[in-house]
Enzyme design. Structure first.
Site, mmCIF file in Angstrom:
data_model
loop_
_atom_site.group_PDB
_atom_site.id
_atom_site.type_symbol
_atom_site.label_atom_id
_atom_site.label_comp_id
_atom_site.label_asym_id
_atom_site.label_seq_id
_atom_site.Cartn_x
_atom_site.Cartn_y
_atom_site.Cartn_z
ATOM 1 N N LEU A 153 19.548 9.947 21.326
ATOM 2 C CA LEU A 153 21.214 9.960 21.426
ATOM 3 C C LEU A 153 21.316 8.518 22.047
ATOM 4 C CD1 LEU A 153 21.596 13.460 23.192
ATOM 5 C CD2 LEU A 153 22.347 12.675 20.837
ATOM 6 N N ASP A 154 22.519 8.134 22.127
ATOM 7 C CA ASP A 154 22.871 6.803 22.840
ATOM 8 C C ASP A 154 22.802 6.845 24.161
ATOM 9 O OD1 ASP A 154 23.347 5.595 20.218
ATOM 10 O OD2 ASP A 154 25.704 5.550 20.650
ATOM 11 N N MET A 155 22.716 5.767 25.000
ATOM 12 C CA MET A 155 22.401 5.991 26.428
ATOM 13 C C MET A 155 23.460 6.571 27.079
ATOM 14 S SD MET A 155 21.460 3.058 29.327
ATOM 15 C CE MET A 155 23.087 2.515 29.019
#
Length: 215
Positions: free
Chosen positions: A60-62
């Site tokens: 997942l994106d940060m």
């Protein structure tokens, strides 16, 4: 560039068995280590502190929160990776976006590619972009924003963020793709991985996990 200051709350485990681990990744925490020792703190490292040997299956994106699956062996990692590659993992997200999409339910079909001079940004490219498809449906409508339930049919980097920005409805709080008003409208990226489902590679049973939207 803003310093990396991940949240220090204890890791939240949604599911743990002999083969898989599912966590609720908080926003602001990398899924895997970034470049440099200052970005070594990440979801997989924290899970390994509790469950040595855990391996990443997807990311997942940060700035995105929600369900993240990790494998407890290389065989399980390979099996889960095959499920993702074959499109046999069902995923859904919630996002708060600027404005009101019309129609309220639809599909975004725009090819994406890395914007190399501006990495990590991605961009639409109709000539050499990779096929990218997202289904959306309106969950709630408000005066200045809309909550959407999103189903990615492909798994491109930043797909949901770019697709929504491209149709004029950027995700609130998106530092990469939102215009100033949409960026200022929320203290975080309003994107949450709320649901994931797949056939467990070992038991064969349907594994379904869900988390409520935190924003």
């Amino acid at each position: 560039m803003t310093a990396y200051t991940p949240p220090q709350d204890p890791m939240r485990y949604v599911h743990v068995d002999d083969h898989l681990i599912v966590i609720d990744k908080p926003p602001g925490l990398l899924s895997v280590p970034g470049r440099g020792p200052e970005k070594a703190d990440c979801a997989v490292a924290r899970v390994n502190a509790d469950h040595p040997g855990a391996l990443t299956v997807h990311r997942l994106d940060m700035a995105t929160s929600g369900l993240l699956v990790l494998a407890r062996s290389k065989d399980m990692q390979a099996a889960m990776s095959r499920l993702f590659e074959r499109g046999e993992v069902e995923k859904a997200y919630f996002a708060d976006v600027w404005g009101t999409p019309t129609p309220p339910t639809g599909e975004i079909d725009l090819p994406l590619i890395t914007d190399w001079p501006n990495r990590p940004r991605q961009k639409v490219d109709h000539e050499i972009g990779k096929p990218s498809r997202t289904l959306y449906e309106t969950a709630e409508s408000h005066a200045d924003h809309t909550r959407l339930r999103l189903t990615p049919l492909t798994g491109r980097s930043h797909q949901l963020r770019v697709h929504l920005a491209e149709i004029g409805h950027p995700i609130l709080g998106d530092e990469l793709y939102a215009h100033k008003a949409a960026l200022a409208a929320a203290p975080r990226l309003c994107l949450h991985a709320s649901d994931i489902a797949f056939d467990h590679p070992v038991t064969g049973k349907r594994a379904c996990f869900s988390l409520p939207c935190p924003f």
